[in-house]
Design an enzyme around this catalytic site. Structure first.
Site, short mmCIF file in Angstrom:
data_model
loop_
_atom_site.label_atom_id
_atom_site.label_comp_id
_atom_site.label_asym_id
_atom_site.label_seq_id
_atom_site.Cartn_x
_atom_site.Cartn_y
_atom_site.Cartn_z
N PHE A 6 61.05 -31.68 16.71
CA PHE A 6 60.37 -30.56 16.07
C PHE A 6 59.91 -30.88 14.65
CE2 PHE A 6 62.71 -28.80 19.57
CZ PHE A 6 61.85 -27.86 20.09
N GLU A 7 60.83 -31.12 13.74
CA GLU A 7 60.43 -31.29 12.34
C GLU A 7 61.22 -32.44 11.73
OE1 GLU A 7 58.90 -28.07 9.24
OE2 GLU A 7 61.07 -28.02 9.46
#
Length: 543
Positions: free
Chosen positions: A378-379
């Site tokens: 995701f990040e």
């Protein structure tokens, strides 16, 4: 006349789609989970190439957060019609599993296909329009009657159906940007299997269908078939593969497949295709799948063949008789003095880079904000560039003062979440430490070794790669001697061929900078330099 040195696009640059517009030739390649999406390179002589664009650069165009490793942007197809460029691509959202506890299961996968357009390669490309999700590797064929057609491989998840169900075609209305009518399956493939990567061409009243077959490993191949009518039936090329490196696991160019044709102004056909360069003495391609080109010929029987007629990839074909067109050198001195990230770098998945890094928060530095773990889908605050040769040195200087064991920053050599080496700074009980984190399919867990306590101030980190040998070093300042880690590590695990069962491995090795803060406080690390230097015959370690 100079020879071309294949591959022309070195480092991870697979699934080429090639198009000529006047004197300009463009190749689009896959980027998978790396952002921005799609690389487009530009040449005027087939010898000199430059990165011209990464067109999928906005959140409205591409958001790959959550996409598994080696998913994201697959096999873009670049074409030109109506005075503008057309780019179709897949954003793979789920890879799926084919076995569960050794038993065959249903392989459910998500393959949304999109189209974007622009009147300039380096312009502001349109927001995507969803076309279908029936399979991957879409392409557009613009017929000479003004109509266009979209092709893609058809995915069949039903047990016993073989998954790769052939090539389907459906009319595409360029005015409304929509598919019309019903899809038709025009080709079921050959006994090689894994039929994918379709491209269609028209010549002398024949429709020529080019596909990739045999899987994207050592048995990869370019296969062709033709028909007098668009919908078929298609007759397979009498020679079998048009281009293949099958069975040749050693050599300069192997794994040849997934090709696309372009015709130069003089009518000469050239093919762009993916290939692999295995490590000398090892059947492992750390740079993943790269792009090569070579001339072809149309024979008297109307079929396409290599110049030698042997269907083999050519490591050094003669360049075409075009005026030499070198590009001005783009030199970066390794210092982060500008407001834009140097073009060789990319990051993973997210269209919101401001949450990952800044080049203005501390002038003269690339500031990475600590985000999620190495391998997060995701990040992930990880900025890196492709490995492009077998021997190189990479080093960086960073300032980082962690206050928690949950914070880390440093130099990373990365393939995906299951394969990486990460030399980084962290802390434990108030002592700043140098640590090495290693993930490999050969081991069940991610390993973390504490190397040494560190003095205060900036730290330089370095890695040296010589074939499959990897060495690390560090020093507290540019005037100090390098302190070498005692072990030499295996760089070859960062290859397509070393994998956990059932996981896709379609990218290549990157080297760069990373920062994590698992507390959620986004502790930053400031990187003042990053240098990547290709080797000169040295063996690691280097002083």
């Amino acid at each position: 006349m100079n020879d071309i040195s294949n591959p022309v696009l070195r480092g991870f640059n697979p699934d080429p789609s090639i198009v000529r517009v006047g004197d300009d030739i463009f190749i689009a390649t896959s980027t998978f989970e790396w952002f921005p999406g799609v690389q487009i390179h530009h040449s005027r002589d087939l010898v000199h190439w430059r990165l011209a664009a990464r067109p999928l650069a906005r959140a409205a165009q591409l958001d790959m957060r959550g996409d598994p490793d080696s998913c994201g942007v697959w096999a873009p197809d670049l074409s030109y019609a109506d005075g503008r460029f057309w780019l179709v691509f897949t954003d793979v959202k789920r890879y799926g599993a084919t076995t569960v506890n050794g038993a065959k299961g249903v392989s459910l996968r998500d393959f949304p296909n999109y189209v974007v357009t622009c009147d300039r390669i380096d312009g502001d490309w349109s927001d995507p329009v969803h076309l279908n999700s029936s399979g991957f590797d879409p392409s557009l064929f613009h017929d000479d009657d003004g109509r266009s057609w979209m092709l893609n491989m058809l995915w069949d998840h039903r047990p016993g159906q073989g998954r790769f169900a052939g090539i389907q075609m459906q009319e595409f209305d360029r005015r409304t940007m929509a598919l019309v009518g019903e899809p038709t399956r025009i080709f079921r493939g050959t006994e090689r299997g894994f039929t994918e990567g379709p491209h269609l061409y028209k010549r002398d009243g024949w429709y020529h269908l080019l596909v990739a077959e045999g899987g994207t490993g050592w048995d990869h191949a370019v296969v062709m078939a033709r028909s007098r009518t668009l919908s078929g039936p298609y007759t397979v090329h009498p020679d079998g593969a048009v281009l293949a490196g099958a069975g040749r696991k050693q050599g300069a160019i192997t794994r040849a497949g997934h090709g696309d044709l372009v015709e130069l102004a003089d009518g000469t056909p050239w093919i762009a295709y993916l290939c692999g360069r295995p490590l000398p003495g090892r059947e492992r391609c750390v740079m993943g799948r790269e792009t090569a080109i070579q001339p072809m010929r149309w024979d008297a029987d109307g079929w396409l063949r290599t110049l030698a007629g042997d269907a083999r990839p050519d490591p050094s074909p003669a360049a075409p008789p075009l005026p030499a067109a070198p590009w001005p050198a783009r030199l970066w001195d390794g210092h982060f003095d500008g407001a834009q990230l140097p073009e060789e770098f990319q990051w993973l998945r997210t269209p919101f880079p401001d949450r990952l890094f800044s080049l203005t928060a501390r002038p003269g530095c690339l500031r990475l904000y600590g985000r999620e773990t190495v391998g997060s889908l995701f990040e992930q605050a990880l900025v890196a560039r492709r490995q492009t040769c077998f021997r190189f040195t990479a080093r960086t200087c960073l300032s980082f003062e962690p206050t928690s064991f949950q914070q880390a920053a440093g130099l990373i050599y990365y393939y995906n979440s299951t394969k990486f080496y990460y030399l980084h700074i962290s802390t434990d009980e108030g002592i700043r430490l140098l640590q090495l984190m290693v993930a490999s399919p050969d081991q069940d867990n991610i390993l973390l070794d504490v190397i040494t306590p560190l003095p205060p101030g900036p730290i330089e980190l370095r890695l040296d790669v010589d074939g499959d040998a990897l060495a690390f070093a560090w020093r507290p300042s540019a005037m100090a001697a390098w302190q070498h880690l005692p072990r030499t590590y295996d760089a070859s695990i960062l290859s397509d061929e070393v994998t956990c069962p059932g996981l896709p491995n379609f990218t290549g090795a990157f080297v760069g900078m990373a920062c994590q803060d698992l507390s959620g406080a986004a502790m930053p690390a400031d990187f003042s330099t990053f240098l990547y230097e290709e080797g000169d015959g040295r063996s690691v370690p280097v002083d």
